[in-house]
Scaffold this active site. Structure first.
Site, PDB file in Angstrom:
ATOM      1  N   ALA A 160       0.866  -1.179   0.000  1.00  0.00           N
ATOM      2  CA  ALA A 160       0.000   0.000   0.000  1.00  0.00           C
ATOM      3  C   ALA A 160       0.907   1.236   0.000  1.00  0.00           C
ATOM      4  O   ALA A 160       1.872   1.313   0.766  1.00  0.00           O
ATOM      5  CB  ALA A 160      -0.898   0.008   1.224  1.00  0.00           C
ATOM      6  N   LYS A 161       0.591   2.165  -0.880  1.00  0.00           N
ATOM      7  CA  LYS A 161       1.421   3.375  -1.004  1.00  0.00           C
ATOM      8  C   LYS A 161       0.877   4.405  -0.018  1.00  0.00           C
ATOM      9  O   LYS A 161       0.023   5.230  -0.344  1.00  0.00           O
ATOM     10  CB  LYS A 161       1.397   3.881  -2.447  1.00  0.00           C
ATOM     11  CG  LYS A 161       2.497   4.868  -2.789  1.00  0.00           C
ATOM     12  CD  LYS A 161       2.516   5.128  -4.282  1.00  0.00           C
ATOM     13  CE  LYS A 161       3.531   6.199  -4.669  1.00  0.00           C
ATOM     14  NZ  LYS A 161       4.916   5.747  -4.480  1.00  0.00           N
TER      15      LYS A 161
END
Length: 312
Positions: A160-161
């Site tokens: 997940a960024k």
């Protein structure tokens, strides 16, 4: 170049187009205090059909997927965010540049739990040149292996960024720059190569490409995927689930970074150890040329990867 020096005027924020200086948040915004935001970094390129966003659909999908572990509901459809992005590019009169969509828990309460806070979304775009320096694409960069380790996916979701996770990247990158290097390489908790602070990494040995797999606590980079595709189309064997030890970096024939910001950037030295001949290697050069031929539309390949601003 700082934002005040750029000719940009508009940001889209939660459904409204705002003057650049008016796109603000409250000082008690949840995302500011706890890093509870997700974002993307996207490039648009100047082509003979006008500005084109590269792999927008993939970036947009990753934005929504990044929000899932945080129970964050992005209150806009993909179509709404796409139109807002295209309009921001138009209003800022950009031929190409960098696009930053971000979603974050906003202002209402300041407990650790974000449940009472709205999800805010913003999209900005601006001109941005070569991320790691104007001569980096041709001459490469000197990097160091950081003393800071990449967190494991069992601690925080690495695919997940997430805004808060980039504190790790900032620490690694600034340690490198304080020591006279351009960028860092970060190892995972097992001591194997993970990635750069904002880039994936590739190693070339005996004509074969290796890049750390997702199990090595890396972000599944979209430029990484692009380069893997381009390499395989040109007949290269690519191990995209590799485990690379720190020592293997020093004996590589070539190393290079990939990323939306970094694009395809050769690595010249690691911890002052010269990599290969100390110049951009032939495999790196071929793939770098293929990448820029693609994104600047000097080839008709992979038309499905482009969203043209002036044709929407």
């Amino acid at each position: 170049m700082g934002f005040d020096e750029m000719d940009v005027s508009t940001i889209w924020q939660s459904g409204e187009y705002k003057d650049w200086e008016d796109a603000t948040v409250h000082v008690l915004t949840h995302g500011l205090h706890y890093g509870t935001g997700v974002f993307e970094g996207v490039r648009a390129y100047d082509t003979d059909r006008g500005p084109a966003i590269f792999r927008w659909e993939e970036h947009l999908e990753r934005l929504y997927q990044s929000a899932k572990p945080y129970d964050m509901e992005i209150p806009y459809t993909r179509e709404e965010l796409t139109e807002a992005t295209l309009e921001v590019i138009r209003r800022n009169d950009l031929d190409g540049g960098y696009i930053r969509p971000i979603a974050f828990y906003g202002y209402d309460s300041l407990g650790v739990s974000p449940k009472d806070n709205p999800t805010e979304v913003a999209i900005a775009a601006w001109p941005w040149g070569t991320y790691l320096g104007e001569d980096a694409l041709e001459n490469g960069v000197d990097v160091m292996v950081s003393s800071w380790r990449k967190h494991a996916s069992s601690q925080i979701p690495t695919n997940a960024k997430t805004t808060g996770l980039y504190v790790n990247s900032m620490l690694a990158g600034e340690e490198a720059r304080r020591n006279g290097y351009v960028e860092a390489i970060v190892l995972n908790k097992e001591g194997n190569v993970a990635e750069g602070p904002g880039e994936n990494i590739f190693m070339v040995r005996d004509g074969k490409l290796y890049t750390p797999g997702l199990s090595q606590s890396i972000l599944d980079g979209i430029t990484r995927d692009t380069v893997i595709t381009l390499a395989r189309e040109r007949g290269y064997e690519v191990d995209d689930s590799a485990t690379i030890s720190r020592g293997e970096l020093n004996t590589a024939d070539e190393l290079f970074f990939t990323g939306s910001a970094a694009e395809v950037t050769p690595i010249r030295k690691v911890d002052n150890v010269v990599i290969g001949e100390g110049t951009r290697g032939p495999v790196t050069e071929e793939l770098q040329s293929a990448f820029f031929d693609l994104v600047e539309r000097r080839t008709d390949d992979h038309e499905e990867w482009f969203t043209y601003v002036d044709e929407q």
